[in-house]
Write an enzyme that holds these catalytic residues in place. Structure first.
Site, PDB file in Angstrom:
ATOM      1  N   SER A   1     -11.148  19.707  58.902  1.00  0.00           N
ATOM      2  CA  SER A   1     -10.338  20.910  59.030  1.00  0.00           C
ATOM      3  C   SER A   1      -9.314  20.704  60.145  1.00  0.00           C
ATOM      4  CB  SER A   1     -11.260  22.103  59.309  1.00  0.00           C
ATOM      5  OG  SER A   1     -10.528  23.281  59.534  1.00  0.00           O
TER       6      SER A   1
ATOM      7  N   TYR B   1      -0.383  26.012  56.851  1.00  0.00           N
ATOM      8  CA  TYR B   1      -1.300  24.957  57.260  1.00  0.00           C
ATOM      9  C   TYR B   1      -2.591  25.533  57.845  1.00  0.00           C
ATOM     10  CZ  TYR B   1      -3.212  20.878  59.646  1.00  0.00           C
ATOM     11  OH  TYR B   1      -4.058  19.881  60.074  1.00  0.00           O
TER      12      TYR B   1
ATOM     13  N   LYS C   1      -6.539  25.435  56.333  1.00  0.00           N
ATOM     14  CA  LYS C   1      -7.661  24.865  57.061  1.00  0.00           C
ATOM     15  C   LYS C   1      -8.743  25.906  57.326  1.00  0.00           C
ATOM     16  CE  LYS C   1      -6.302  20.593  57.388  1.00  0.00           C
ATOM     17  NZ  LYS C   1      -7.044  19.506  56.711  1.00  0.00           N
TER      18      LYS C   1
ATOM     19  N   ASN D   1     -10.965  14.079  53.906  1.00  0.00           N
ATOM     20  CA  ASN D   1     -10.005  14.034  55.010  1.00  0.00           C
ATOM     21  C   ASN D   1      -8.556  14.214  54.569  1.00  0.00           C
ATOM     22  OD1 ASN D   1      -8.843  12.981  57.717  1.00  0.00           O
ATOM     23  ND2 ASN D   1      -8.082  11.518  56.205  1.00  0.00           N
TER      24      ASN D   1
END
Length: 281
Positions: free
Chosen positions: A164, A179, A183, A89
């Site tokens: 994600s 970012y 992901k 996470n």
């Protein structure tokens, strides 16, 4: 049989002291698992552990440091001899550039020059190191313990969950090109690890949760997030639910994918975003 029962299972949640990680850790614990929460700031983890009446176990670990990962595997090996659930996470947003979508900003008039001057390779590397690379190194570092966890239950599997973001599949930059790209890498890594483990007869399933707007250190408190949910920076349309996600909504998604109820689910990317990605390009 309660298909969501996690009693006897050992879980580890990276970035488990705050935000989505803590929501997932709490729900795994409430469903019976022994849950380690990791992070670089041991004081944050210890505070959370006390608040949970020691239902959560603090374990300092830097997901971007191989030695730190190996030290954590030794702690769990000595204490439990196995791992059943791993939740990758930990993540960062990196530098945000609101002028990407704000056409009134002076920088938008010279978008390429503005981004080029304000961005660096080191910034991009840091985002990918925490958001993408770490999921690979933490998973492979704990894989032997995950295999032991699976083989401790006849016909069972262990579970890896990568966290994600709905930004991975949206065309919008949401104020950051790095970012969303990092992901998207998590999504692909999930698919390739699930495939290769299956082909190698490794009894470890790999799935992915792609959250939308949940309270975190990145997005703010629940009240703050609900306050700007209809005007999320870089987003054209608000999520149809018009609110932030709730703890149990992300937590129970993780429980399902990690529990006997999810044994037949592998290589899946599950969006839990209130429809945000549905209404944005």
């Amino acid at each position: 049989m309660n298909a969501l029962d996690l009693k006897g299972q050992v879980a580890l949640v990276t970035g488990g002291g705050t935000g989505i990680g803590l929501m997932i850790a709490n729900q795994l614990s409430q469903n019976g698992a022994k849950v380690y929460i990791t992070g670089r700031r041991i004081e944050v983890l210890q505070k959370v552990a006390i608040e949970s009446n020691n239902a959560l176990v603090p374990l300092q670990m830097d997901v971007s440091d191989k030695e730190s990962i190996l030290n954590a595997t030794k702690v769990i090996e000595n204490s439990d001899g196995k791992l059943d659930i791993l939740v990758n996470n930990a993540g960062i947003s990196g530098l945000m550039f609101p002028f990407i979508s704000d056409k009134s900003a002076p920088e938008h008039a010279t978008l390429g020059d503005s981004l080029f001057l304000r961005s660096s390779f080191d910034q991009w590397i840091e985002v990918f190191k925490i958001n993408t690379f770490a999921s690979f190194f933490v998973t492979t570092g704990f894989l032997s313990l995950l295999e032991k966890g699976a083989r401790s239950r006849e016909g069972g599997t262990s579970s890896v969950l990568n966290i994600s973001s709905c930004a991975a599949t949206m065309g919008l930059g949401m104020s950051s090109f790095a970012y969303g790209a990092s992901k998207a890498g998590v999504d692909h890594l999930t698919t390739t690890m699930a495939t290769e483990f299956a082909l190698s007869n490794i009894p470890v399933r790999v799935n992915c949760i792609a959250p939308g707007a949940f309270p975190s250190e990145i997005t703010g408190t629940r009240d703050e997030l609900n306050g700007y949910i209809t005007k999320i920076p870089g987003v054209i349309n608000s999520p149809p639910m018009l609110r932030a996600g709730r703890d149990h909504e992300i937590g129970m998604a993780a429980v399902f994918l990690s529990s006997p109820a999810g044994e037949y689910t592998n290589g899946v990317i599950l969006r839990v975003d209130g429809g945000l990605a549905l209404v944005n390009p």
